[in-house]
Design an enzyme around this catalytic site. Structure first.
Site, PDB file in Angstrom:
ATOM      1  N   ASP A  39       0.866  -1.289  -0.023  1.00  0.00           N
ATOM      2  CA  ASP A  39       0.056   0.090   0.015  1.00  0.00           C
ATOM      3  C   ASP A  39       0.968   1.227  -0.148  1.00  0.00           C
ATOM      4  O   ASP A  39       1.813   1.247   0.320  1.00  0.00           O
ATOM      5  CB  ASP A  39      -0.768   0.016   1.410  1.00  0.00           C
ATOM      6  CG  ASP A  39      -2.023  -0.831   1.141  1.00  0.00           C
ATOM      7  OD1 ASP A  39      -2.364  -1.222  -0.238  1.00  0.00           O
ATOM      8  OD2 ASP A  39      -2.959  -0.652   2.192  1.00  0.00           O
ATOM      9  N   LYS A  61      -3.572   3.544  -2.452  1.00  0.00           N
ATOM     10  CA  LYS A  61      -4.870   4.154  -2.779  1.00  0.00           C
ATOM     11  C   LYS A  61      -4.510   5.749  -2.260  1.00  0.00           C
ATOM     12  O   LYS A  61      -4.684   6.024  -0.907  1.00  0.00           O
ATOM     13  CB  LYS A  61      -5.953   3.774  -1.841  1.00  0.00           C
ATOM     14  CG  LYS A  61      -6.267   2.310  -2.384  1.00  0.00           C
ATOM     15  CD  LYS A  61      -7.175   1.767  -1.279  1.00  0.00           C
ATOM     16  CE  LYS A  61      -7.289   0.122  -1.272  1.00  0.00           C
ATOM     17  NZ  LYS A  61      -8.304  -0.458  -0.153  1.00  0.00           N
ATOM     18  N   MET A 175      -7.978   9.281   9.235  1.00  0.00           N
ATOM     19  CA  MET A 175      -8.712   9.604   8.268  1.00  0.00           C
ATOM     20  C   MET A 175      -9.485  10.866   8.549  1.00  0.00           C
ATOM     21  O   MET A 175     -10.478  10.991   7.690  1.00  0.00           O
ATOM     22  CB  MET A 175      -9.095   8.609   7.407  1.00  0.00           C
ATOM     23  CG  MET A 175      -8.567   7.242   7.034  1.00  0.00           C
ATOM     24  SD  MET A 175      -9.467   5.955   6.447  1.00  0.00           S
ATOM     25  CE  MET A 175      -9.912   5.150   8.022  1.00  0.00           C
TER      26      MET A 175
HETATM   27  N1  SAH Z   1      -4.524   0.239   8.992  1.00  0.00           N
HETATM   28  C1  SAH Z   1      -3.570   1.513   9.432  1.00  0.00           C
HETATM   29  C2  SAH Z   1      -4.822   2.834   9.100  1.00  0.00           C
HETATM   30  C3  SAH Z   1      -4.976   2.870   7.671  1.00  0.00           C
HETATM   31  S1  SAH Z   1      -6.190   4.300   7.725  1.00  0.00           S
HETATM   32  C4  SAH Z   1      -3.274   1.710  10.902  1.00  0.00           C
HETATM   33  O1  SAH Z   1      -3.458   0.509  11.476  1.00  0.00           O
HETATM   34  O2  SAH Z   1      -2.495   2.531  11.251  1.00  0.00           O
HETATM   35  C5  SAH Z   1      -5.182   5.615   7.053  1.00  0.00           C
HETATM   36  C6  SAH Z   1      -5.030   6.349   8.186  1.00  0.00           C
HETATM   37  O3  SAH Z   1      -4.305   6.160   9.230  1.00  0.00           O
HETATM   38  C7  SAH Z   1      -4.519   8.126   7.826  1.00  0.00           C
HETATM   39  O4  SAH Z   1      -5.538   8.809   7.233  1.00  0.00           O
HETATM   40  C8  SAH Z   1      -4.103   8.572   9.137  1.00  0.00           C
HETATM   41  O5  SAH Z   1      -5.158   8.872   9.779  1.00  0.00           O
HETATM   42  C9  SAH Z   1      -3.837   7.285   9.831  1.00  0.00           C
HETATM   43  N2  SAH Z   1      -2.128   7.105   9.778  1.00  0.00           N
HETATM   44  C10 SAH Z   1      -1.330   6.060   8.871  1.00  0.00           C
HETATM   45  N3  SAH Z   1      -0.059   6.341   9.207  1.00  0.00           N
HETATM   46  C11 SAH Z   1       0.019   7.505   9.990  1.00  0.00           C
HETATM   47  C12 SAH Z   1       1.346   8.137  10.547  1.00  0.00           C
HETATM   48  N4  SAH Z   1       2.345   7.643  10.113  1.00  0.00           N
HETATM   49  N5  SAH Z   1       0.916   9.279  11.317  1.00  0.00           N
HETATM   50  C13 SAH Z   1      -0.372   9.656  11.474  1.00  0.00           C
HETATM   51  N6  SAH Z   1      -1.368   9.023  11.004  1.00  0.00           N
HETATM   52  C14 SAH Z   1      -1.190   7.894  10.343  1.00  0.00           C
END
Ligand code: SAH
Length: 258
Positions: A39, A61, A175
Site C-alpha cells: 500500500d 490508494k 482519516m
Molecule cells: N491500518 C492503518 C490505518 C489505515 S487508514 C493503521 O493501523 O494505522 C489511514 C489513516 O491512518 C490515515 O488517514 C491517518 O489517519 C492514519 N495514519 C497512518 N499512518 C500514519 C502516520 N504515520 N501518522 C499519523 N497518522 C497515520
C-alpha cells in the site's frame, strides 16, 4: 524450487511509518515472499528486505485517487496464491484497523486459500507514543477509541459522535484531516467542551513528524493555517496535556543539568 505447491497469503501490518517498528514475524515473512502487494502508507524501505527476484505490486490508494479497487486487490492476492506463491499483503499500521484486511481474509477464506494475519503497530499507538501522548493515563483517561473520520467508502455504519463525545476519554481519529471542521462541530454539538485539548500528529514516527496542538475550539483554524496533510492522526482528550508536561519536565531537567 518451492517446498510446497500450495500458495499462502500473509496479511501483514507494516507499522506506522518508522521501518524499525516492523515486527520480527513480519520481517521474516517479507524476506521469504515471492510476491509483495503493498500500500501507499507502507514505508518503501521495507521493500529492501524482499528477495531480489520478488515481484513487487503497488496497489496504493491515494485519497480521492484509488489506483486499484479493492475487488482487484482481492483478485490479485487470489491469483498469485493459486499459482503456488507465497504472497505478502503489506499494509500500513495494523491490517485489521481501518486496513480492510478483514475483507481480504474473507475473500481468501472463500477460495480455501491458507492465510495468516500478522498484526502491526497501528498508527494511533505509534504516532501518539512518538508525540509523547499516552492514550490512557491515570487520572486523565481510562479509555480510548479508534474512530474513522471518513465514512465516504459507501459504508452505512455511522460514527456515533453523540456517544463518543461522552463515553470515551480519548479519541484517536484516523482519516480525519479533511473532515476536521465537521468532526469538531459534531463533538461540540453533542456537548464536548471547547477547551478539550486536541493534537494532530502528521507523519507520526517518521523523520518528518509534525505535531500541532490546539483545542476543539480552535484546532480547525490551526490545521488550516499550518496546512496539515495526510497521513495524520487526530487525538482528542485531556491526555494531550501530558505531552506539554513531558516537554516542560524535559526542559527543566536540561536547565538543571546545564
Ligand atoms: N491500518 C492503518 C490505518 C489505515 S487508514 C493503521 O493501523 O494505522 C489511514 C489513516 O491512518 C490515515 O488517514 C491517518 O489517519 C492514519 N495514519 C497512518 N499512518 C500514519 C502516520 N504515520 N501518522 C499519523 N497518522 C497515520
Amino acid at each position: 524450487m518451492k517446498q510446497s505447491k500450495a500458495g499462502m497469503v500473509y496479511i501483514i501490518g507494516a507499522g506506522p511509518g518508522d521501518p524499525e517498528l516492523l515486527t520480527v514475524k513480519a520481517m521474516r515473512r517479507i524476506q521469504l515472499a515471492d510476491v509483495i502487494v503493498y500500500d501507499r502508507l507502507v514505508n518503501p524501505e521495507l521493500l529492501d528486505l524482499a528477495k531480489p527476484d520478488a515481484k513487487l505490486v503497488y496497489c496504493g490508494k491515494a485519497p480521492g485517487a484509488h489506483s486499484m479497487p479493492q475487488d482487484e486487490i482481492n483478485r490479485t492476492l487470489v491469483e498469485y496464491a493459486v499459482k503456488g506463491n507465497h504472497v505478502v499483503r503489506l499494509k500500513g499500521g495494523d491490517p485489521f484497523v481501518f486496513g480492510r484486511g478483514g475483507e481480504e481474509a474473507l475473500e481468501l477464506a472463500a477460495w480455501g486459500i491458507p492465510y495468516e494475519i500478522v498484526p502491526g503497530i497501528t498508527s494511533a499507538i505509534g504516532a501518539a507514543a512518538s508525540a509523547g501522548i499516552p492514550l490512557t493515563h491515570r487520572g486523565y483517561a481510562a479509555s480510548f477509541a479508534c474512530v474513522t473520520g471518513n465514512r465516504c467508502h459507501g459504508d452505512n455504519k455511522p460514527v456515533r459522535w453523540d456517544l463518543l463525545a461522552h463515553s470515551v476519554d480519548t479519541l484517536a481519529i484516523y482519516m480525519g484531516v479533511s473532515q476536521l471542521p465537521d468532526i469538531r462541530e459534531e463533538l461540540l454539538r453533542h456537548g464536548k467542551a471547547e477547551a478539550t485539548p486536541v493534537a494532530i500528529i502528521e507523519r507520526g514516527t517518521t523523520s518528518r513528524q509534525r505535531t500541532l496542538i490546539g483545542t476543539l475550539g480552535d484546532i480547525h483554524t490551526i490545521a488550516a493555517a499550518m496546512k496539515v496533510s495526510n497521513p495524520a492522526l487526530i487525538v482528542i482528550g485531556e491526555v494531550v496535556h501530558i505531552r506539554e508536561q513531558l516537554l516542560h519536565a524535559e526542559r527543566q531537567a536540561i536547565t538543571m543539568i546545564g
